[in-house]
Design a protein around this motif. Sequence first.
Motif, PDB file in Angstrom:
ATOM      1  N   LEU A  71       0.805  -1.232   0.000  1.00  7.28           N
ATOM      2  CA  LEU A  71       0.000   0.000   0.000  1.00  7.28           C
ATOM      3  C   LEU A  71       0.832   1.274   0.000  1.00  7.28           C
ATOM      4  O   LEU A  71       0.416   2.280  -0.564  1.00  7.28           O
ATOM      5  CB  LEU A  71      -0.931   0.018   1.219  1.00  7.28           C
ATOM      6  CG  LEU A  71      -2.030  -1.033   1.247  1.00  7.28           C
ATOM      7  CD1 LEU A  71      -2.791  -0.967   2.558  1.00  7.28           C
ATOM      8  CD2 LEU A  71      -2.967  -0.859   0.066  1.00  7.28           C
ATOM      9  N   LEU A  72       1.986   1.234   0.667  1.00  6.49           N
ATOM     10  CA  LEU A  72       2.774   2.456   0.831  1.00  6.49           C
ATOM     11  C   LEU A  72       4.051   2.467   0.004  1.00  6.49           C
ATOM     12  O   LEU A  72       4.749   3.474  -0.028  1.00  6.49           O
ATOM     13  CB  LEU A  72       3.123   2.653   2.315  1.00  6.49           C
ATOM     14  CG  LEU A  72       1.930   2.748   3.266  1.00  6.49           C
ATOM     15  CD1 LEU A  72       2.398   2.755   4.706  1.00  6.49           C
ATOM     16  CD2 LEU A  72       1.097   3.979   2.950  1.00  6.49           C
ATOM     17  N   GLY A  73       4.377   1.348  -0.633  1.00  7.63           N
ATOM     18  CA  GLY A  73       5.587   1.290  -1.443  1.00  7.63           C
ATOM     19  C   GLY A  73       6.865   1.319  -0.619  1.00  7.63           C
ATOM     20  O   GLY A  73       7.912   1.743  -1.098  1.00  7.63           O
ATOM     21  N   ILE A  74       6.778   0.874   0.621  1.00 15.64           N
ATOM     22  CA  ILE A  74       7.940   0.881   1.514  1.00 15.64           C
ATOM     23  C   ILE A  74       8.938  -0.181   1.080  1.00 15.64           C
ATOM     24  O   ILE A  74       8.565  -1.295   0.758  1.00 15.64           O
ATOM     25  CB  ILE A  74       7.491   0.645   2.974  1.00 15.64           C
ATOM     26  CG1 ILE A  74       6.620   1.811   3.446  1.00 15.64           C
ATOM     27  CG2 ILE A  74       8.679   0.440   3.889  1.00 15.64           C
ATOM     28  CD1 ILE A  74       6.015   1.598   4.820  1.00 15.64           C
ATOM     29  N   ARG A  75      10.205   0.190   1.095  1.00 10.35           N
ATOM     30  CA  ARG A  75      11.264  -0.760   0.739  1.00 10.35           C
ATOM     31  C   ARG A  75      11.836  -1.477   1.956  1.00 10.35           C
ATOM     32  O   ARG A  75      12.392  -2.548   1.837  1.00 10.35           O
ATOM     33  CB  ARG A  75      12.380  -0.039  -0.013  1.00 10.35           C
ATOM     34  CG  ARG A  75      11.942   0.466  -1.386  1.00 10.35           C
ATOM     35  CD  ARG A  75      13.059   1.177  -2.126  1.00 10.35           C
ATOM     36  NE  ARG A  75      13.656   2.265  -1.379  1.00 10.35           N
ATOM     37  CZ  ARG A  75      13.182   3.504  -1.303  1.00 10.35           C
ATOM     38  NH1 ARG A  75      12.076   3.808  -1.935  1.00 10.35           N
ATOM     39  NH2 ARG A  75      13.796   4.444  -0.618  1.00 10.35           N
ATOM     40  N   ALA A  76      11.700  -0.882   3.136  1.00 11.33           N
ATOM     41  CA  ALA A  76      12.218  -1.502   4.356  1.00 11.33           C
ATOM     42  C   ALA A  76      11.533  -2.853   4.573  1.00 11.33           C
ATOM     43  O   ALA A  76      10.395  -3.061   4.149  1.00 11.33           O
ATOM     44  CB  ALA A  76      11.972  -0.584   5.552  1.00 11.33           C
ATOM     45  N   PHE A  96      11.141  -0.772  17.323  1.00 13.50           N
ATOM     46  CA  PHE A  96      12.480  -0.482  17.823  1.00 13.50           C
ATOM     47  C   PHE A  96      13.204   0.348  16.766  1.00 13.50           C
ATOM     48  O   PHE A  96      13.714  -0.163  15.786  1.00 13.50           O
ATOM     49  CB  PHE A  96      13.236  -1.785  18.100  1.00 13.50           C
ATOM     50  CG  PHE A  96      14.600  -1.569  18.672  1.00 13.50           C
ATOM     51  CD1 PHE A  96      14.765  -1.133  19.974  1.00 13.50           C
ATOM     52  CD2 PHE A  96      15.725  -1.793  17.899  1.00 13.50           C
ATOM     53  CE1 PHE A  96      16.026  -0.924  20.501  1.00 13.50           C
ATOM     54  CE2 PHE A  96      16.995  -1.586  18.417  1.00 13.50           C
ATOM     55  CZ  PHE A  96      17.141  -1.146  19.717  1.00 13.50           C
ATOM     56  N   LYS A  97      13.190   1.675  16.964  1.00 15.81           N
ATOM     57  CA  LYS A  97      13.776   2.581  15.987  1.00 15.81           C
ATOM     58  C   LYS A  97      14.466   3.732  16.712  1.00 15.81           C
ATOM     59  O   LYS A  97      14.133   4.051  17.843  1.00 15.81           O
ATOM     60  CB  LYS A  97      12.703   3.146  15.063  1.00 15.81           C
ATOM     61  CG  LYS A  97      11.995   2.087  14.232  1.00 15.81           C
ATOM     62  CD  LYS A  97      10.895   2.706  13.421  1.00 15.81           C
ATOM     63  CE  LYS A  97      10.207   1.712  12.541  1.00 15.81           C
ATOM     64  NZ  LYS A  97       9.470   0.682  13.249  1.00 15.81           N
ATOM     65  N   ALA A  98      15.403   4.347  16.031  1.00 13.17           N
ATOM     66  CA  ALA A  98      16.066   5.538  16.562  1.00 13.17           C
ATOM     67  C   ALA A  98      16.064   6.592  15.458  1.00 13.17           C
ATOM     68  O   ALA A  98      16.260   6.274  14.288  1.00 13.17           O
ATOM     69  CB  ALA A  98      17.500   5.213  16.977  1.00 13.17           C
ATOM     70  N   TYR A  99      15.815   7.832  15.846  1.00 12.72           N
ATOM     71  CA  TYR A  99      15.748   8.921  14.875  1.00 12.72           C
ATOM     72  C   TYR A  99      16.599  10.085  15.359  1.00 12.72           C
ATOM     73  O   TYR A  99      16.663  10.367  16.547  1.00 12.72           O
ATOM     74  CB  TYR A  99      14.303   9.422  14.720  1.00 12.72           C
ATOM     75  CG  TYR A  99      13.320   8.357  14.348  1.00 12.72           C
ATOM     76  CD1 TYR A  99      13.204   7.949  13.037  1.00 12.72           C
ATOM     77  CD2 TYR A  99      12.508   7.757  15.307  1.00 12.72           C
ATOM     78  CE1 TYR A  99      12.303   6.960  12.672  1.00 12.72           C
ATOM     79  CE2 TYR A  99      11.603   6.777  14.953  1.00 12.72           C
ATOM     80  CZ  TYR A  99      11.501   6.382  13.640  1.00 12.72           C
ATOM     81  OH  TYR A  99      10.614   5.416  13.287  1.00 12.72           O
ATOM     82  N   ARG A 154      17.824   3.069   8.276  1.00 11.16           N
ATOM     83  CA  ARG A 154      18.716   1.919   8.442  1.00 11.16           C
ATOM     84  C   ARG A 154      18.021   0.912   9.338  1.00 11.16           C
ATOM     85  O   ARG A 154      17.599   1.237  10.437  1.00 11.16           O
ATOM     86  CB  ARG A 154      20.037   2.325   9.073  1.00 11.16           C
ATOM     87  CG  ARG A 154      20.961   1.118   9.265  1.00 11.16           C
ATOM     88  CD  ARG A 154      22.246   1.483   9.904  1.00 11.16           C
ATOM     89  NE  ARG A 154      22.986   2.364   9.015  1.00 11.16           N
ATOM     90  CZ  ARG A 154      24.011   3.104   9.381  1.00 11.16           C
ATOM     91  NH1 ARG A 154      24.426   3.082  10.628  1.00 11.16           N
ATOM     92  NH2 ARG A 154      24.626   3.884   8.529  1.00 11.16           N
ATOM     93  N   GLU A 155      17.911  -0.302   8.839  1.00 14.80           N
ATOM     94  CA  GLU A 155      17.277  -1.351   9.629  1.00 14.80           C
ATOM     95  C   GLU A 155      18.314  -2.111  10.441  1.00 14.80           C
ATOM     96  O   GLU A 155      19.376  -2.450   9.935  1.00 14.80           O
ATOM     97  CB  GLU A 155      16.543  -2.328   8.719  1.00 14.80           C
ATOM     98  CG  GLU A 155      15.362  -1.699   8.015  1.00 14.80           C
ATOM     99  CD  GLU A 155      14.572  -2.711   7.242  1.00 14.80           C
ATOM    100  OE1 GLU A 155      13.721  -3.382   7.855  1.00 14.80           O
ATOM    101  OE2 GLU A 155      14.817  -2.842   6.035  1.00 14.80           O
ATOM    102  N   VAL A 156      17.972  -2.365  11.671  1.00 11.32           N
ATOM    103  CA  VAL A 156      18.803  -3.193  12.536  1.00 11.32           C
ATOM    104  C   VAL A 156      17.954  -4.412  12.890  1.00 11.32           C
ATOM    105  O   VAL A 156      16.906  -4.270  13.531  1.00 11.32           O
ATOM    106  CB  VAL A 156      19.211  -2.438  13.824  1.00 11.32           C
ATOM    107  CG1 VAL A 156      20.026  -3.333  14.737  1.00 11.32           C
ATOM    108  CG2 VAL A 156      19.977  -1.168  13.465  1.00 11.32           C
TER     109      VAL A 156
END
Length: 103
Positions: A16-21, A28-31, A67-69
């Motif tokens: 639906l969103l075209g996300i590549r991740a 669990f994310k950091a920004y 960046r995916e961890v």
Amino acid sequence: SRGLNHKISNQLARMLLGIRAHDVTNSFKAYRVPVLQQIPYREIMDCGFVGHTLLVSAFERNKLHVREVPTCFIDRHAGRSKMSWAERWGGLKAMLKFRRKWA
């Protein structure tokens, strides 16, 4: 099962969103604050559980680095999920609205 819900949610988000991740449902994310301030993150995060998914989509749409961890997903052995059918339906509606609004 929780694992199946996780897989379906990731597939829907990519479709639906075209996300590549790969793992957008993981919270669990950091920004970096200056980067986060480039998008309407408060409005996005008001959408409930799906806000984390929408945030990744907003980053990708604005060509901001994601960046995916990898994390280890372990199915729970006790307790109940907070993810109700109403929350799932609301998440789907939020993704469709996000796609129209920020496409």
